[in-house]
Write a protein that holds these residues in place. Structure first.
Motif, PDB file in Angstrom:
ATOM      1  N   LYS A   1       0.828  -1.214   0.000  1.00  0.00           N
ATOM      2  CA  LYS A   1       0.000   0.000   0.000  1.00  0.00           C
ATOM      3  C   LYS A   1       0.860   1.260   0.000  1.00  0.00           C
ATOM      4  O   LYS A   1       0.656   2.168  -0.820  1.00  0.00           O
ATOM      5  CB  LYS A   1      -0.932  -0.003   1.222  1.00  0.00           C
ATOM      6  CG  LYS A   1      -1.794  -1.254   1.339  1.00  0.00           C
ATOM      7  CD  LYS A   1      -2.657  -1.256   2.578  1.00  0.00           C
ATOM      8  CE  LYS A   1      -1.910  -1.225   3.890  1.00  0.00           C
ATOM      9  NZ  LYS A   1      -1.175  -2.469   4.231  1.00  0.00           N
ATOM     10  N   SER A   2       1.830   1.311   0.914  1.00  0.00           N
ATOM     11  CA  SER A   2       2.699   2.502   0.975  1.00  0.00           C
ATOM     12  C   SER A   2       3.510   2.628  -0.314  1.00  0.00           C
ATOM     13  O   SER A   2       3.728   3.735  -0.817  1.00  0.00           O
ATOM     14  CB  SER A   2       3.648   2.416   2.170  1.00  0.00           C
ATOM     15  OG  SER A   2       2.923   2.444   3.373  1.00  0.00           O
ATOM     16  N   THR A   3       3.957   1.500  -0.824  1.00  0.00           N
ATOM     17  CA  THR A   3       4.720   1.517  -2.075  1.00  0.00           C
ATOM     18  C   THR A   3       3.899   2.146  -3.196  1.00  0.00           C
ATOM     19  O   THR A   3       4.384   2.999  -3.950  1.00  0.00           O
ATOM     20  CB  THR A   3       5.121   0.079  -2.455  1.00  0.00           C
ATOM     21  OG1 THR A   3       5.871  -0.482  -1.383  1.00  0.00           O
ATOM     22  CG2 THR A   3       5.942   0.063  -3.726  1.00  0.00           C
TER      23      THR A   3
ATOM     24  N   PHE B   1       1.967  11.158   5.569  1.00  0.00           N
ATOM     25  CA  PHE B   1       2.729   9.928   5.715  1.00  0.00           C
ATOM     26  C   PHE B   1       2.204   9.097   6.882  1.00  0.00           C
ATOM     27  O   PHE B   1       1.449   9.572   7.720  1.00  0.00           O
ATOM     28  CB  PHE B   1       4.213  10.234   5.951  1.00  0.00           C
ATOM     29  CG  PHE B   1       4.903  10.783   4.751  1.00  0.00           C
ATOM     30  CD1 PHE B   1       5.424   9.948   3.778  1.00  0.00           C
ATOM     31  CD2 PHE B   1       5.032  12.157   4.581  1.00  0.00           C
ATOM     32  CE1 PHE B   1       6.067  10.457   2.668  1.00  0.00           C
ATOM     33  CE2 PHE B   1       5.675  12.680   3.469  1.00  0.00           C
ATOM     34  CZ  PHE B   1       6.184  11.831   2.508  1.00  0.00           C
ATOM     35  N   GLN B   2       2.677   7.834   6.904  1.00  0.00           N
ATOM     36  CA  GLN B   2       2.250   6.896   7.945  1.00  0.00           C
ATOM     37  C   GLN B   2       2.625   7.423   9.341  1.00  0.00           C
ATOM     38  O   GLN B   2       1.893   7.226  10.285  1.00  0.00           O
ATOM     39  CB  GLN B   2       2.912   5.534   7.677  1.00  0.00           C
ATOM     40  CG  GLN B   2       2.095   4.357   8.148  1.00  0.00           C
ATOM     41  CD  GLN B   2       2.538   3.051   7.511  1.00  0.00           C
ATOM     42  OE1 GLN B   2       3.286   3.026   6.537  1.00  0.00           O
ATOM     43  NE2 GLN B   2       2.062   1.950   8.063  1.00  0.00           N
ATOM     44  N   GLU B   3       3.794   8.086   9.436  1.00  0.00           N
ATOM     45  CA  GLU B   3       4.140   8.799  10.679  1.00  0.00           C
ATOM     46  C   GLU B   3       4.063  10.280  10.323  1.00  0.00           C
ATOM     47  O   GLU B   3       4.200  10.653   9.167  1.00  0.00           O
ATOM     48  CB  GLU B   3       5.533   8.472  11.200  1.00  0.00           C
ATOM     49  CG  GLU B   3       6.385   7.556  10.364  1.00  0.00           C
ATOM     50  CD  GLU B   3       6.870   8.220   9.098  1.00  0.00           C
ATOM     51  OE1 GLU B   3       6.638   7.640   8.013  1.00  0.00           O
ATOM     52  OE2 GLU B   3       7.445   9.335   9.178  1.00  0.00           O
TER      53      GLU B   3
ATOM     54  N   LEU C   1      -3.283   9.563   1.606  1.00  0.00           N
ATOM     55  CA  LEU C   1      -3.245   9.440   3.061  1.00  0.00           C
ATOM     56  C   LEU C   1      -2.801   8.029   3.433  1.00  0.00           C
ATOM     57  O   LEU C   1      -3.481   7.063   3.107  1.00  0.00           O
ATOM     58  CB  LEU C   1      -4.632   9.702   3.638  1.00  0.00           C
ATOM     59  CG  LEU C   1      -5.273  11.045   3.254  1.00  0.00           C
ATOM     60  CD1 LEU C   1      -6.782  10.909   3.094  1.00  0.00           C
ATOM     61  CD2 LEU C   1      -4.942  12.099   4.288  1.00  0.00           C
ATOM     62  N   ASP C   2      -1.651   7.925   4.099  1.00  0.00           N
ATOM     63  CA  ASP C   2      -1.136   6.613   4.472  1.00  0.00           C
ATOM     64  C   ASP C   2      -1.416   6.369   5.952  1.00  0.00           C
ATOM     65  O   ASP C   2      -0.647   6.796   6.813  1.00  0.00           O
ATOM     66  CB  ASP C   2       0.368   6.528   4.183  1.00  0.00           C
ATOM     67  CG  ASP C   2       0.862   5.085   4.144  1.00  0.00           C
ATOM     68  OD1 ASP C   2       0.091   4.183   4.543  1.00  0.00           O
ATOM     69  OD2 ASP C   2       2.004   4.871   3.703  1.00  0.00           O
ATOM     70  N   GLU C   3      -2.513   5.697   6.238  1.00  0.00           N
ATOM     71  CA  GLU C   3      -2.931   5.457   7.627  1.00  0.00           C
ATOM     72  C   GLU C   3      -2.797   6.718   8.485  1.00  0.00           C
ATOM     73  O   GLU C   3      -2.129   6.695   9.522  1.00  0.00           O
ATOM     74  CB  GLU C   3      -2.078   4.344   8.250  1.00  0.00           C
ATOM     75  CG  GLU C   3      -2.367   3.003   7.647  1.00  0.00           C
ATOM     76  CD  GLU C   3      -1.622   1.911   8.398  1.00  0.00           C
ATOM     77  OE1 GLU C   3      -1.755   1.874   9.633  1.00  0.00           O
ATOM     78  OE2 GLU C   3      -0.940   1.114   7.757  1.00  0.00           O
TER      79      GLU C   3
END
Ligand SMILES: Nc1ncnc2c1ncn2[C@@H]1O[C@H](COP(=O)(O)OP(=O)(O)OP(=O)(O)O)[C@@H](O)[C@H]1O
Ligand SMILES: [Mg+2]
Lengths: 268, 252
Positions: A49-51, A85-87, A161-163
């Protein structure tokens, strides 16, 4: 005039070369989002997913297939695509204001307009009082809200939007889901949301793409009808969530229990 | 233990040390020519202040250290930034700079005194070189090791090259750069005394040490050692305070 094409991911495959071989992170991904559509990506950890978001951003252009944004191939990052980002990834040496304003460095607006935009977006995420705070002084949820403000301040037509709400407590999470939903629909934004939370995907998205790992691929794309979108206690909402959980390989009973949990949470 | 007492903790050992020194000098049957008492050293300090312009010597040394620190630090900072941000230069110059690092600092003295002479120019060249090395290494490493996630962020926000340096690379490397500057300050100070000792006679603490050695004034020698250590300590403390101020985002 024909309708704007939005986001098109056409036959995308991505391989990483690592010590001792290659990892097929994505395999023949076909996915499109119409202008203004809210797309959710769900799938187990490591399914790419992030990729996929990094490819849409143009951070990595070494892949097979094509990705078009508004009909144009993606060659590099651009301000038309905002990213959370995820963070939170805030710059620790800049204040909250500085972090949001950093996203406007390449904008051609005047200083006063930029200041207004920053203030307006801090207000949007409810952090006006913390404008001069440093990231280390914020809670995880507040930092993530700053990251959301930073992604929105350019008013990008596309939002990735990554989580974004993954690290938040349940209460803040529910509130931000509502805010996100409003921002995206008011702004006519085309959004791609990666999430582990199936409930969140059903609540926010117009369509849900379920991904499977090894190699990362799309297992199903499920439409979310308007009536479902609104209300978490709708039988249709719960049925759709169970379908997605089933596709993710979670036992149906577990899905029901998770659903009952949410009902209690919403009722409370 | 209360915090009130804690602040005295670092002073206990030094005080004991000086006490032992004095007791040894008075009652230890030590030859006073080799181990003068504290009173003797204190008396020498008063005499030096009155008759030999002690303050002028201290200021001369400090000025030399400051100029060398400025030149060497600025050069190290500039070169470190350039090398750290340009992978090609890193490959090209890396080995040379690693070799440079293996050469003991004081081994440069004969060479530099041939090139620049033993006067002020030679001294400043040596002090600058001493300050240059730690700033260069730490700036270079700091900039080269910027977390990939921040590089990605700069790309996503489509930062210009200048913004990438100003908003990401430089602040990310700042803690490391400060470590380099702090070492450089002490290196410059030590190198100043070294240059004054080994190169031509000139005003400065090192110059007084030379006289102390030649005229066998043990109390003068010890006075200079105490001064050198004390001033070095003060410089270090000042640097630490400044760093805490400038990096307040880390603890804010
Ligand atoms: N830079 C990289 N080098 C090598 N392999 C990578 C790299 N980035 C990702 N991968 C691999 O690609 C696969 C997909 O990773 P990705 O981060 O996209 O997963 P994800 O779906 O976002 O997972 P999560 O839900 O845990 O965030 C994983 O097997 C991962 O090991
Ligand atoms: Mg991920």
């Amino acid at each position: 005039m024909t309708e704007a094409p939005g986001l098109e991911i056409l036959g995308v495959s991505k391989r990483f070369h690592v010590a001792g071989g290659a990892v097929q992170a994505l395999s023949d991904i076909n996915l499109t989002a119409r202008r203004g559509e809210f797309l959710a990506l769900v799938g187990a950890s490591g399914c790419g997913k992030s990729t996929l978001l990094r490819l849409i951003l143009g951070l990595d252009t070494d892949y097979d297939g094509r990705i078009l944004v508004d009909g144009q191939p993606v060659l590099r990052p651009g301000l038309d695509r905002g990213m959370v980002f995820q963070e939170h990834r805030l710059l620790p040496w800049l204040t909250v204001t500085g972090n949001v304003a950093a996203a406007l460095r390449q904008s051609r607006l005047g200083q006063a307009e930029k200041r207004d935009l920053v203030a307006q977006h801090l207000d949007l995420v409810g952090l006006t009082r913390f404008a001069t705070a440093y990231p280390s002084q914020l809670s995880g949820g507040m930092a993530q809200r700053v990251a959301i403000a930073r992604a929105l301040v350019n008013r990008p037509p596309f939002l990735l939007l990554d989580e974004p709400l993954g690290a938040l407590d349940a209460l803040t999470r529910l509130r931000l889901q509502d805010e996100l939903k409003r921002i995206v629909s008011d702004g006519g934004i085309t959004a791609v949301l990666v999430t582990h939370d199936v409930d969140e995907a059903v609540y926010l998205a117009n369509r849900i793409a379920v991904m499977h790992p090894n190699p990362g691929r799309i297992a199903a794309i499920l439409p979310v009808t308007d009536s479902v979108e609104r209300d978490r206690s709708e039988p249709e909402f719960i049925r759709l969530r169970d379908t997605v959980l089933g596709l993710l390989g979670v036992r149906e009973g577990t899905g029901r229990r998770a659903a009952a949990d949410v009902d209690r949470r919403v009722a409370a | 233990m209360t915090t009130r007492w804690r602040i005295f903790l670092p002073w206990i050992v030094p005080v004991l040390f000086f006490l032992a020194w004095d007791l040894l000098a008075h009652f230890g049957h030590a030859d006073p020519r080799f181990l003068p008492s504290l009173e003797q050293v204190g008396g020498r300090a008063v005499a030096e202040w009155r008759d030999e312009d002690l303050l002028g010597h201290v200021l001369a040394s400090l000025q030399r250290a400051g100029i060398g620190f400025g030149i060497g630090g600025a050069a190290g900072l500039a070169l470190g930034l350039v090398i750290g941000l340009a992978p090609l230069l890193q490959r090209l110059l890396g080995p040379l700079l690693l070799v440079h690092r293996q050469i003991a600092l004081f081994a440069w003295i004969p060479l530099l005194s041939m090139w620049f002479g033993g006067g002020e120019a030679g001294k400043l060249a040596f002090i600058s070189l001493a300050a240059f090395q730690p700033v260069l290494t730490n700036t270079w490493q700091g900039v080269a090791n910027i977390p990939g996630k921040f590089r990605e962020l700069a790309a996503v926000l489509t930062f210009s090259r200048i913004d990438t340096v100003r908003l990401v690379a430089l602040p990310a490397a700042l803690p490391s750069i400060f470590t380099g500057l702090q070492s450089a300050l002490i290196y410059a100070w030590v190198a100043t005394i070294g240059a004054e000792l080994f190169l031509n006679v000139a005003p400065g603490i090192g110059g007084r040490m030379n006289e102390g050695q030649q005229l066998f004034k043990m109390d003068l020698l010890l006075l200079c050692v105490v001064l050198m250590g004390g001033i070095g300590l003060l410089l270090n403390q000042a640097a630490t305070l400044l760093q805490a101020r400038l990096l307040r985002w880390r603890t804010a």
